[in-house]
Design an enzyme around this catalytic site. Structure first.
Site, PDB file in Angstrom:
ATOM      1  N   ALA A  84       0.849  -1.204   0.000  1.00 24.26           N
ATOM      2  CA  ALA A  84       0.000   0.000   0.000  1.00 24.26           C
ATOM      3  C   ALA A  84       0.872   1.236   0.000  1.00 24.26           C
ATOM      4  O   ALA A  84       2.048   1.187   0.353  1.00 24.26           O
ATOM      5  CB  ALA A  84      -0.890   0.017   1.245  1.00 24.26           C
ATOM      6  N   THR A 131      -6.346  -0.655   8.314  1.00 26.79           N
ATOM      7  CA  THR A 131      -5.961   0.280   9.377  1.00 26.79           C
ATOM      8  C   THR A 131      -7.178   0.750  10.174  1.00 26.79           C
ATOM      9  O   THR A 131      -8.303   0.758   9.658  1.00 26.79           O
ATOM     10  CB  THR A 131      -5.278   1.515   8.740  1.00 26.79           C
ATOM     11  OG1 THR A 131      -5.189   2.556   9.693  1.00 26.79           O
ATOM     12  CG2 THR A 131      -6.078   2.054   7.551  1.00 26.79           C
ATOM     13  N   ASP A 132      -6.942   1.173  11.403  1.00 28.02           N
ATOM     14  CA  ASP A 132      -8.038   1.727  12.208  1.00 28.02           C
ATOM     15  C   ASP A 132      -8.472   3.105  11.682  1.00 28.02           C
ATOM     16  O   ASP A 132      -9.527   3.613  12.056  1.00 28.02           O
ATOM     17  CB  ASP A 132      -7.646   1.829  13.688  1.00 28.02           C
ATOM     18  CG  ASP A 132      -6.444   2.729  13.957  1.00 28.02           C
ATOM     19  OD1 ASP A 132      -5.818   3.221  12.988  1.00 28.02           O
ATOM     20  OD2 ASP A 132      -6.127   2.943  15.145  1.00 28.02           O
ATOM     21  N   GLU A 133      -7.649   3.697  10.781  1.00 24.36           N
ATOM     22  CA  GLU A 133      -7.961   5.055  10.313  1.00 24.36           C
ATOM     23  C   GLU A 133      -9.243   5.096   9.484  1.00 24.36           C
ATOM     24  O   GLU A 133      -9.824   6.166   9.296  1.00 24.36           O
ATOM     25  CB  GLU A 133      -6.773   5.640   9.551  1.00 24.36           C
ATOM     26  CG  GLU A 133      -5.520   5.626  10.416  1.00 24.36           C
ATOM     27  CD  GLU A 133      -4.344   6.418   9.883  1.00 24.36           C
ATOM     28  OE1 GLU A 133      -4.549   7.351   9.105  1.00 24.36           O
ATOM     29  OE2 GLU A 133      -3.214   6.104  10.283  1.00 24.36           O
ATOM     30  N   TYR A 156      -5.661   8.874   2.358  1.00 23.74           N
ATOM     31  CA  TYR A 156      -5.133   7.541   2.708  1.00 23.74           C
ATOM     32  C   TYR A 156      -6.233   6.664   3.298  1.00 23.74           C
ATOM     33  O   TYR A 156      -6.495   5.560   2.811  1.00 23.74           O
ATOM     34  CB  TYR A 156      -3.970   7.676   3.714  1.00 23.74           C
ATOM     35  CG  TYR A 156      -3.616   6.371   4.410  1.00 23.74           C
ATOM     36  CD1 TYR A 156      -3.125   5.287   3.690  1.00 23.74           C
ATOM     37  CD2 TYR A 156      -3.791   6.216   5.793  1.00 23.74           C
ATOM     38  CE1 TYR A 156      -2.800   4.077   4.327  1.00 23.74           C
ATOM     39  CE2 TYR A 156      -3.468   5.024   6.434  1.00 23.74           C
ATOM     40  CZ  TYR A 156      -2.981   3.959   5.688  1.00 23.74           C
ATOM     41  OH  TYR A 156      -2.673   2.767   6.321  1.00 23.74           O
ATOM     42  N   LYS A 160      -8.045   3.223   1.871  1.00 22.36           N
ATOM     43  CA  LYS A 160      -8.051   1.941   2.605  1.00 22.36           C
ATOM     44  C   LYS A 160      -9.495   1.496   2.870  1.00 22.36           C
ATOM     45  O   LYS A 160      -9.823   0.316   2.752  1.00 22.36           O
ATOM     46  CB  LYS A 160      -7.285   2.066   3.929  1.00 22.36           C
ATOM     47  CG  LYS A 160      -5.788   2.246   3.796  1.00 22.36           C
ATOM     48  CD  LYS A 160      -5.047   1.082   3.156  1.00 22.36           C
ATOM     49  CE  LYS A 160      -4.994  -0.165   4.015  1.00 22.36           C
ATOM     50  NZ  LYS A 160      -4.106  -1.202   3.417  1.00 22.36           N
ATOM     51  N   LEU A 196       5.855   9.318  12.552  1.00 18.01           N
ATOM     52  CA  LEU A 196       6.250  10.083  13.746  1.00 18.01           C
ATOM     53  C   LEU A 196       7.463   9.501  14.500  1.00 18.01           C
ATOM     54  O   LEU A 196       8.475  10.201  14.680  1.00 18.01           O
ATOM     55  CB  LEU A 196       5.059  10.199  14.713  1.00 18.01           C
ATOM     56  CG  LEU A 196       5.361  10.996  15.986  1.00 18.01           C
ATOM     57  CD1 LEU A 196       5.449  12.482  15.695  1.00 18.01           C
ATOM     58  CD2 LEU A 196       4.303  10.742  17.051  1.00 18.01           C
TER      59      LEU A 196
HETATM   60  P1  NAD Z   1       5.104   0.667   4.098  1.00 19.16           P
HETATM   61  O1  NAD Z   1       4.807   1.931   3.376  1.00 19.16           O
HETATM   62  O2  NAD Z   1       6.274   0.597   5.026  1.00 19.16           O
HETATM   63  O3  NAD Z   1       5.317  -0.516   3.042  1.00 19.16           O
HETATM   64  C1  NAD Z   1       4.501  -0.686   1.936  1.00 19.16           C
HETATM   65  C2  NAD Z   1       5.178  -1.683   1.002  1.00 19.16           C
HETATM   66  O4  NAD Z   1       4.325  -1.853  -0.140  1.00 19.16           O
HETATM   67  C3  NAD Z   1       6.538  -1.208   0.479  1.00 19.16           C
HETATM   68  O5  NAD Z   1       7.468  -2.256   0.529  1.00 19.16           O
HETATM   69  C4  NAD Z   1       6.246  -0.818  -0.963  1.00 19.16           C
HETATM   70  O6  NAD Z   1       7.369  -0.990  -1.829  1.00 19.16           O
HETATM   71  C5  NAD Z   1       5.111  -1.765  -1.318  1.00 19.16           C
HETATM   72  N1  NAD Z   1       4.281  -1.236  -2.399  1.00 19.16           N
HETATM   73  C6  NAD Z   1       3.754   0.020  -2.491  1.00 19.16           C
HETATM   74  N2  NAD Z   1       3.067   0.157  -3.645  1.00 19.16           N
HETATM   75  C7  NAD Z   1       3.150  -1.044  -4.275  1.00 19.16           C
HETATM   76  C8  NAD Z   1       2.638  -1.540  -5.499  1.00 19.16           C
HETATM   77  N3  NAD Z   1       1.911  -0.747  -6.316  1.00 19.16           N
HETATM   78  N4  NAD Z   1       2.881  -2.819  -5.849  1.00 19.16           N
HETATM   79  C9  NAD Z   1       3.624  -3.627  -5.026  1.00 19.16           C
HETATM   80  N5  NAD Z   1       4.152  -3.199  -3.863  1.00 19.16           N
HETATM   81  C10 NAD Z   1       3.925  -1.929  -3.496  1.00 19.16           C
HETATM   82  O7  NAD Z   1       3.764   0.285   4.825  1.00 19.16           O
HETATM   83  P2  NAD Z   1       3.532  -0.423   6.240  1.00 19.16           P
HETATM   84  O8  NAD Z   1       3.549   0.603   7.291  1.00 19.16           O
HETATM   85  O9  NAD Z   1       4.396  -1.607   6.351  1.00 19.16           O
HETATM   86  O10 NAD Z   1       2.008  -0.884   6.067  1.00 19.16           O
HETATM   87  C11 NAD Z   1       1.689  -2.142   5.499  1.00 19.16           C
HETATM   88  C12 NAD Z   1       0.197  -2.313   5.465  1.00 19.16           C
HETATM   89  O11 NAD Z   1      -0.329  -2.231   6.775  1.00 19.16           O
HETATM   90  C13 NAD Z   1      -0.528  -1.242   4.650  1.00 19.16           C
HETATM   91  O12 NAD Z   1      -1.572  -1.855   3.950  1.00 19.16           O
HETATM   92  C14 NAD Z   1      -1.055  -0.277   5.694  1.00 19.16           C
HETATM   93  O13 NAD Z   1      -2.225   0.362   5.234  1.00 19.16           O
HETATM   94  C15 NAD Z   1      -1.322  -1.225   6.841  1.00 19.16           C
HETATM   95  N6  NAD Z   1      -1.250  -0.635   8.183  1.00 19.16           N
HETATM   96  C16 NAD Z   1      -0.143   0.079   8.566  1.00 19.16           C
HETATM   97  C17 NAD Z   1      -0.082   0.592   9.864  1.00 19.16           C
HETATM   98  C18 NAD Z   1       1.137   1.365  10.335  1.00 19.16           C
HETATM   99  O14 NAD Z   1       1.117   1.886  11.449  1.00 19.16           O
HETATM  100  N7  NAD Z   1       2.219   1.430   9.587  1.00 19.16           N
HETATM  101  C19 NAD Z   1      -1.125   0.372  10.757  1.00 19.16           C
HETATM  102  C20 NAD Z   1      -2.238  -0.365  10.336  1.00 19.16           C
HETATM  103  C21 NAD Z   1      -2.288  -0.874   9.037  1.00 19.16           C
HETATM  104  P1  TYD Z   2       1.971   9.260  11.612  1.00 20.28           P
HETATM  105  O1  TYD Z   2       3.159   8.515  12.151  1.00 20.28           O
HETATM  106  O2  TYD Z   2       2.090   9.933  10.293  1.00 20.28           O
HETATM  107  O3  TYD Z   2       0.767   8.231  11.623  1.00 20.28           O
HETATM  108  P2  TYD Z   2      -0.830   8.493  11.348  1.00 20.28           P
HETATM  109  O4  TYD Z   2      -1.020   9.856  10.836  1.00 20.28           O
HETATM  110  O5  TYD Z   2      -1.115   7.476  10.305  1.00 20.28           O
HETATM  111  O6  TYD Z   2      -1.493   8.247  12.640  1.00 20.28           O
HETATM  112  O7  TYD Z   2       1.553  10.364  12.667  1.00 20.28           O
HETATM  113  C1  TYD Z   2       1.244  10.009  13.996  1.00 20.28           C
HETATM  114  C2  TYD Z   2       0.813  11.280  14.711  1.00 20.28           C
HETATM  115  O8  TYD Z   2       1.921  12.183  14.776  1.00 20.28           O
HETATM  116  C3  TYD Z   2      -0.284  12.034  13.979  1.00 20.28           C
HETATM  117  O9  TYD Z   2      -1.162  12.624  14.942  1.00 20.28           O
HETATM  118  C4  TYD Z   2       0.453  13.111  13.207  1.00 20.28           C
HETATM  119  C5  TYD Z   2       1.628  13.429  14.135  1.00 20.28           C
HETATM  120  N1  TYD Z   2       2.867  13.874  13.443  1.00 20.28           N
HETATM  121  C6  TYD Z   2       3.499  15.052  13.847  1.00 20.28           C
HETATM  122  O10 TYD Z   2       3.065  15.745  14.788  1.00 20.28           O
HETATM  123  N2  TYD Z   2       4.626  15.438  13.183  1.00 20.28           N
HETATM  124  C7  TYD Z   2       5.148  14.731  12.150  1.00 20.28           C
HETATM  125  O11 TYD Z   2       6.181  15.141  11.563  1.00 20.28           O
HETATM  126  C8  TYD Z   2       4.500  13.500  11.761  1.00 20.28           C
HETATM  127  C9  TYD Z   2       5.029  12.673  10.637  1.00 20.28           C
HETATM  128  C10 TYD Z   2       3.356  13.111  12.448  1.00 20.28           C
END
Ligand code: NAD
Ligand code: TYD
Length: 351
Positions: A84, A131-133, A156, A160, A196
């Protein structure tokens, strides 16, 4: 041998999922499909790249013909879909990229799974990681449950939410066997330094300003990434078909309190005087449409599958900080080139 396709396995969460499955299940072959965007990094999974039950495939989920060919070639038994575009700030600047990967990419995978599995899909499984978002923003009280209405506020979360709906629709319309999980904010090793926690760890190391959006009173529920990978493992094998599971850390923090904690821990780790890192805190213009609070009610996965987080936030943060300090080369590599351009655009142009 079963064949499982993991998408996005070179990214943050995906790399932990791939490692867990490859090392824990030698009888399952893991195919890791990743386009290696800015967020994907093969360094994240270097330690398992030579395993007999592992294959990396570079490819884009938005390419429907490529995806169909891949499914025909490998006849996957299951899909764990993590690929994603994942960063809210980037989605505000370029929503279309999120529509393409998160919605159309997911649709391509759904179509290919439906075609391959047809009516004989009893043992198969499409697991969509969300995601919970998608639930939008909470006020001061309450928690997101699996029945909370979707109410996404950012491009975003809208993308999702849309992909979640498509997965559900394929289950209802075509009988595709699926599970979905909606997880709270992850943190841990390999986290790309645009989010963050890793951004602020990197900036503290580099003595750069810590850009806190708005008043810093926004609240997130933080979960250690390996605990998310453990939940994904459980849900993939034991979750009920056509069900959703919320995953969370029972761990709410206002951003400013979290940032101050991080500053204190980093001062100790870097042997700097107490209060040094806090001086880097800078309040900057708020994110548009900024969700006030996310918090997950993870009762269902706890009750039905026995999952709960294995580490406290203090333990998880310590592991995370140590990892970043021990992997300066990784940090240097991912923050070179394009990263600086992104940084300038996000933080120097607009604030
Ligand atoms: P990330 O951005 O670190 O990694 C995403 C990966 O997907 C990367 O390796 C990227 O190269 C690959 N990718 C992107 N576009 C692509 C495409 N078109 N084809 C093939 N591969 C592609 O993301 P993450 O934080 O590891 O999140 C992974 C999943 O979990 C996502 O679906 C995200 O919505 C979900 N998620 C993330 C969080 C979080 O806190 N990071 C929380 C809840 C859910
Ligand atoms: P982030 O890690 O981008 O996750 P998400 O927006 O998906 O929850 O941000 C976490 C929280 O931190 C969010 O409330 C936005 C805030 N934030 C900052 O205050 N400064 C920053 O530079 C970033 C990236 C996030």
């Amino acid at each position: 041998m079963k064949r499982i396709l993991v998408t996005g396995g070179a990214g943050f969460i995906g790399s932990h999922v791939v490692r867990r499955f490859v090392t824990k299940y030698p009888d399952i072959h893991i195919y890791n499909l990743d386009a290696l965007t800015y967020a994907g990094n093969l360094e994240n999974i270097k330690d398992i790249e030579k395993a007999d039950n592992y294959t990396f495939i570079k490819g884009d989920i938005t390419d429907a013909d490529f995806i169909t060919g891949l499914f025909n070639k490998f006849s996957f038994d299951g899909v764990i879909h993590l690929a994603a575009e994942s960063h809210v700030d980037r989605s505000i600047k370029d929503p279309l990229a999120f529509v393409k990967t998160n919605i159309i990419g997911t649709l391509n995978l759904l179509n290919a799974s439906k075609e391959l599995w047809g009516k004989d899909s009893g043992e198969k499984r499409f697991y969509h990681i969300s995601t919970d978002e998608v639930y939008g923003s909470l006020g001061a009280e309450g928690l997101f449950t699996e029945t909370t209405a979707y109410d996404p506020n950012s491009p975003y979360s809208a993308s999702k939410a849309s992909s979640d709906h498509f997965v559900r629709a394929y289950g209802e319309t075509y009988g595709l066997p699926y599970v979905i999980s909606n997880c709270s904010n992850n943190y841990g090793p390999n986290h790309f330094p645009e989010k963050l926690i890793p951004l602020f760890i990197n900036n503290i190391i580099e003595n750069r300003a810590l850009p806190v959006y708005g008043d810093g009173k926004y609240t997130r529920d933080w979960l250690f990434v390996k605990d998310h990978a453990a939940a994904i493992d459980l849900i993939f094998f034991e979750g009920k078909n056509h069900e959703t599971y919320n995953i969370g850390g029972f761990n709410e923090w206002q951003n400013i309190d979290l940032v101050k904690l991080l500053c204190r821990l980093m001062d100790v780790k870097l042997d700097r005087g107490a209060g040094t890192s806090e001086k880097l805190i800078t309040y900057v213009t708020d994110r548009p449409g900024h969700d006030l609070r996310y918090a997950i009610d993870a009762t269902k996965i706890n009750r039905e599958l026995g999952w709960k987080p294995s580490v406290t936030f203090e333990q998880g943060l310590e592991i995370t900080i140590d990892w970043f300090l021990e992997n300066k080369e990784w940090l240097k590599n991912v923050t070179s080139g394009e990263y600086e351009k992104y940084y300038e655009k996000q933080y120097l142009d607009s604030h």
